[in-house]
Design an enzyme around this catalytic site. Sequence first.
Site, PDB file in Angstrom:
ATOM      1  CD  GLU A   1     -14.488  17.842   3.451  1.00 22.25           C
ATOM      2  OE1 GLU A   1     -13.826  16.896   2.771  1.00 22.25           O
ATOM      3  OE2 GLU A   1     -13.809  18.864   3.883  1.00 22.25           O
TER       4      GLU A   1
ATOM      5  CB  ALA B   1      -4.501  12.227   5.565  1.00 22.45           C
TER       6      ALA B   1
ATOM      7  CB  VAL C   1      -1.255  -7.808  -2.071  1.00 27.81           C
ATOM      8  CG1 VAL C   1      -0.790  -8.937  -0.852  1.00 27.81           C
ATOM      9  CG2 VAL C   1       0.338  -7.090  -2.388  1.00 27.81           C
TER      10      VAL C   1
ATOM     11  N   GLY D   1       0.801  -1.232  -0.106  1.00 26.49           N
ATOM     12  CA  GLY D   1      -0.074  -0.028   0.081  1.00 26.49           C
ATOM     13  C   GLY D   1       1.045   1.350   0.105  1.00 26.49           C
TER      14      GLY D   1
ATOM     15  CG  PHE E   1      -1.901  10.075   3.356  1.00 30.15           C
ATOM     16  CD1 PHE E   1      -1.269  11.208   3.240  1.00 30.15           C
ATOM     17  CD2 PHE E   1      -3.108  10.083   2.756  1.00 30.15           C
ATOM     18  CE1 PHE E   1      -1.815  12.437   2.373  1.00 30.15           C
ATOM     19  CE2 PHE E   1      -3.927  10.918   2.187  1.00 30.15           C
ATOM     20  CZ  PHE E   1      -3.192  12.510   2.268  1.00 30.15           C
TER      21      PHE E   1
HETATM   22  C1  LIG Z   1     -13.440  10.866   0.648  1.00 30.68           C
HETATM   23  C2  LIG Z   1     -12.535  10.980   1.609  1.00 30.68           C
HETATM   24  C3  LIG Z   1     -12.159  12.102   2.329  1.00 30.68           C
HETATM   25  C4  LIG Z   1     -11.353  12.496   3.238  1.00 30.68           C
HETATM   26  N1  LIG Z   1     -11.041  13.639   3.762  1.00 30.68           N
HETATM   27  C5  LIG Z   1     -10.138  13.519   4.497  1.00 30.68           C
HETATM   28  C6  LIG Z   1      -9.598  14.809   5.415  1.00 30.68           C
HETATM   29  O1  LIG Z   1     -10.115  15.984   4.806  1.00 30.68           O
HETATM   30  N2  LIG Z   1      -8.657  14.884   6.142  1.00 30.68           N
HETATM   31  C7  LIG Z   1      -8.055  14.029   6.616  1.00 30.68           C
HETATM   32  O2  LIG Z   1      -7.094  13.829   7.264  1.00 30.68           O
HETATM   33  N3  LIG Z   1      -8.367  12.550   6.122  1.00 30.68           N
HETATM   34  C8  LIG Z   1      -9.404  12.430   5.182  1.00 30.68           C
HETATM   35  N4  LIG Z   1      -9.639  11.196   4.731  1.00 30.68           N
HETATM   36  C9  LIG Z   1      -9.026  10.121   5.271  1.00 30.68           C
HETATM   37  C10 LIG Z   1      -7.792   9.644   4.682  1.00 30.68           C
HETATM   38  O3  LIG Z   1      -7.863   9.923   3.412  1.00 30.68           O
HETATM   39  C11 LIG Z   1      -7.251   8.489   4.904  1.00 30.68           C
HETATM   40  O4  LIG Z   1      -7.307   8.312   6.432  1.00 30.68           O
HETATM   41  C12 LIG Z   1      -5.908   7.986   4.490  1.00 30.68           C
HETATM   42  O5  LIG Z   1      -5.923   8.084   2.979  1.00 30.68           O
HETATM   43  C13 LIG Z   1      -5.369   6.703   4.849  1.00 30.68           C
HETATM   44  O6  LIG Z   1      -4.031   6.573   4.412  1.00 30.68           O
HETATM   45  P1  LIG Z   1      -3.571   5.060   4.299  1.00 30.68           P
HETATM   46  O7  LIG Z   1      -2.323   5.119   3.837  1.00 30.68           O
HETATM   47  O8  LIG Z   1      -3.874   4.079   5.355  1.00 30.68           O
HETATM   48  O9  LIG Z   1      -4.579   4.287   3.326  1.00 30.68           O
HETATM   49  P2  LIG Z   1      -4.953   4.696   1.405  1.00 30.68           P
HETATM   50  O10 LIG Z   1      -4.659   6.142   1.218  1.00 30.68           O
HETATM   51  O11 LIG Z   1      -6.069   4.439   1.119  1.00 30.68           O
HETATM   52  O12 LIG Z   1      -3.765   3.885   0.675  1.00 30.68           O
HETATM   53  C14 LIG Z   1      -3.808   2.409   0.846  1.00 30.68           C
HETATM   54  C15 LIG Z   1      -3.157   1.946  -0.371  1.00 30.68           C
HETATM   55  O13 LIG Z   1      -3.137   0.607  -0.493  1.00 30.68           O
HETATM   56  C16 LIG Z   1      -3.489   0.244  -1.906  1.00 30.68           C
HETATM   57  N5  LIG Z   1      -4.070  -1.121  -1.896  1.00 30.68           N
HETATM   58  C17 LIG Z   1      -5.174  -1.629  -1.142  1.00 30.68           C
HETATM   59  N6  LIG Z   1      -5.254  -2.908  -1.554  1.00 30.68           N
HETATM   60  C18 LIG Z   1      -4.088  -3.264  -2.285  1.00 30.68           C
HETATM   61  C19 LIG Z   1      -3.769  -4.723  -2.610  1.00 30.68           C
HETATM   62  N7  LIG Z   1      -4.464  -5.804  -2.338  1.00 30.68           N
HETATM   63  N8  LIG Z   1      -2.544  -4.736  -3.092  1.00 30.68           N
HETATM   64  C20 LIG Z   1      -1.935  -3.616  -3.334  1.00 30.68           C
HETATM   65  N9  LIG Z   1      -2.261  -2.344  -2.949  1.00 30.68           N
HETATM   66  C21 LIG Z   1      -3.417  -2.288  -2.372  1.00 30.68           C
HETATM   67  C22 LIG Z   1      -4.269   1.319  -2.380  1.00 30.68           C
HETATM   68  O14 LIG Z   1      -4.398   1.287  -3.672  1.00 30.68           O
HETATM   69  C23 LIG Z   1      -3.689   2.828  -1.666  1.00 30.68           C
HETATM   70  O15 LIG Z   1      -2.791   3.222  -2.458  1.00 30.68           O
HETATM   71  C24 LIG Z   1     -10.622  11.319   3.882  1.00 30.68           C
HETATM   72  C25 LIG Z   1     -10.919   9.828   3.101  1.00 30.68           C
HETATM   73  C26 LIG Z   1     -11.848   9.804   2.232  1.00 30.68           C
HETATM   74  C27 LIG Z   1     -12.313   8.319   1.638  1.00 30.68           C
END
Ligand SMILES: Cc1cc2nc3c(=O)[nH]c(=O)nc-3n(C[C@H](O)[C@H](O)[C@H](O)COP(=O)(O)OP(=O)(O)OC[C@H]3O[C@@H](n4cnc5c(N)ncnc54)[C@H](O)[C@@H]3O)c2cc1C
Length: 459
Positions: free
Chosen positions: A179, A330, A88, A19, A22
């Site tokens: 939003e 995020a 994955v 993944g 962020f």
């Molecule tokens: C619509 C929306 C609005 C938001 N607004 C805000 C905001 O204003 N402020 C804030 O702080 N947070 C906000 N968030 C929350 C924030 O975006 C998430 O908390 C953050 O993106 C989480 O980061 P992460 O790295 O855990 O997951 P993600 O950013 O979701 O990254 C996960 C990654 O894993 C990859 N992945 C998943 N499954 C697989 C697999 N099987 N094989 C290979 N790769 C895989 C995906 O492609 C992705 O790139 C928002 C979320 C959403 C959905």
Amino acid sequence: MTQSNEQNPNSVKRVLIVGGGFAGLNCARKLAANPNVRITLLDKNNYQQFQPLLYQVATAILGPGNIAFNLRGTLRSHPNVDVKMTEVVSIDLNTRTVDTAEGQHYEGDFLVLAAGSQANFFGTPGADEHSYPLYSLHDAERLRSRILAMLESADRDPSLVAKGALNFVIVGAGATGTEMAGAFGDMLQSSLKRGTRDKAYKNLAVDRGQILLVDGGHAVLSTFSPKAQTYAAKMLEERGVQIRLGTRVKEVGSGHVVLSDGTRISTHTVIWAGGLKAASLSDNLGVKTGHGGRIDVEADLTVPGLTGVYALGDFANIADKDGRPLPQLASVAEQSGKWSARNILSDIAGKPRDPFHYFDKGIMAMIGRNSAVAEVGEHRHELQGAIAFAAWLGVHAALLSSTRAKIEAFLEWAWDYFGGARGDAVLDRAEELQINWNDDGEERISAVSPASSQTDKTS
Ligand SMILES: Cc1cc2nc3c(=O)[nH]c(=O)nc-3n(C[C@H](O)[C@H](O)[C@H](O)COP(=O)(O)OP(=O)(O)OC[C@H]3O[C@@H](n4cnc5c(N)ncnc54)[C@H](O)[C@@H]3O)c2cc1C
């Protein structure tokens, strides 16, 4: 300090990250500074998507290129990071090995699980098939095309308004739904407002478009203060958004929704902002998952009972110092990514790991032009209106990964703010024009309206 995982500090260690959001990206960047670590980052996309701005792509304020960043480009200056675009499909936590959809096999001395989250439909009949979730770039582009398909269809044939073409239902009044509703209200007003000479759809009036925001709870933005909730509701209503609280969506069809109070509404665009669960990878890991299918982690972000396995960001249940779960944000993902890297380096050096400490900068939500709410810092200093709007722009620009991305986003925001036509109103998914105007052969078709005479009830 928690237990350490002893390693030989002189040999090169392989870290496998699943993944590149962020969490995963920040972990990779921090580890990359150590030349004795080789990192393989696996992601099913070749880009990082900036989820907080997805609704701006859906409402044509920003284009996809403003919120998606090529992973290889972002990591190109780190020779010890190898990016592989691959999905994955299974993971063996004991051996820290993963298998991919293309049949490849990867192994690490450390495994970092950062696969994020996906929409949770809570078993609502038809929601998976017929609604438009807003959790990925693909979702946002699809939704943008669907909204534009509805506007184009109604402009071409105004009789389709009676079949729900301009009824839009948003499920969930949390930050995502609120939003989306606010930006969409602004979009409809600028596209359809009567008396606006340069409105995009000359044959349609704004009062024909209806946005309904539905939530089973009793307030919009439930994680904010009551003052912010009241302000947000007022700003939404000024944008023509109808708010229906204490009501759940019971069923979604190809041309309607049914609400828990029995109201049936004709609509071809149900936007799902109703909740999240961990990415589907968490289903078959063989470890006990907690709330939302997320992996429970120790205070140091390791997965209990395993060696060298970490879970981060939206994929994990991370507790704060008082044991309460941290929200899916995020900033939590970003900070947990950096912290896990630090603990992996401690493992390699044979030093103890540190428990994760989240630095809470607060929460904010944009409701529309000049309207936002922000609660800044741990003590939640409240801001509203234009000042919160400016703070929101600054914070989100800062989170964007490159200077170029920041400048481009600011140009688009300025263009939108000063009333230019939305540059990214591009209907590029032709399949979204395939609309079943005679949903289920039903005759009970009505428009959403505050006047109850225009809604009908299922018995
Ligand atoms: C619509 C929306 C609005 C938001 N607004 C805000 C905001 O204003 N402020 C804030 O702080 N947070 C906000 N968030 C929350 C924030 O975006 C998430 O908390 C953050 O993106 C989480 O980061 P992460 O790295 O855990 O997951 P993600 O950013 O979701 O990254 C996960 C990654 O894993 C990859 N992945 C998943 N499954 C697989 C697999 N099987 N094989 C290979 N790769 C895989 C995906 O492609 C992705 O790139 C928002 C979320 C959403 C959905």
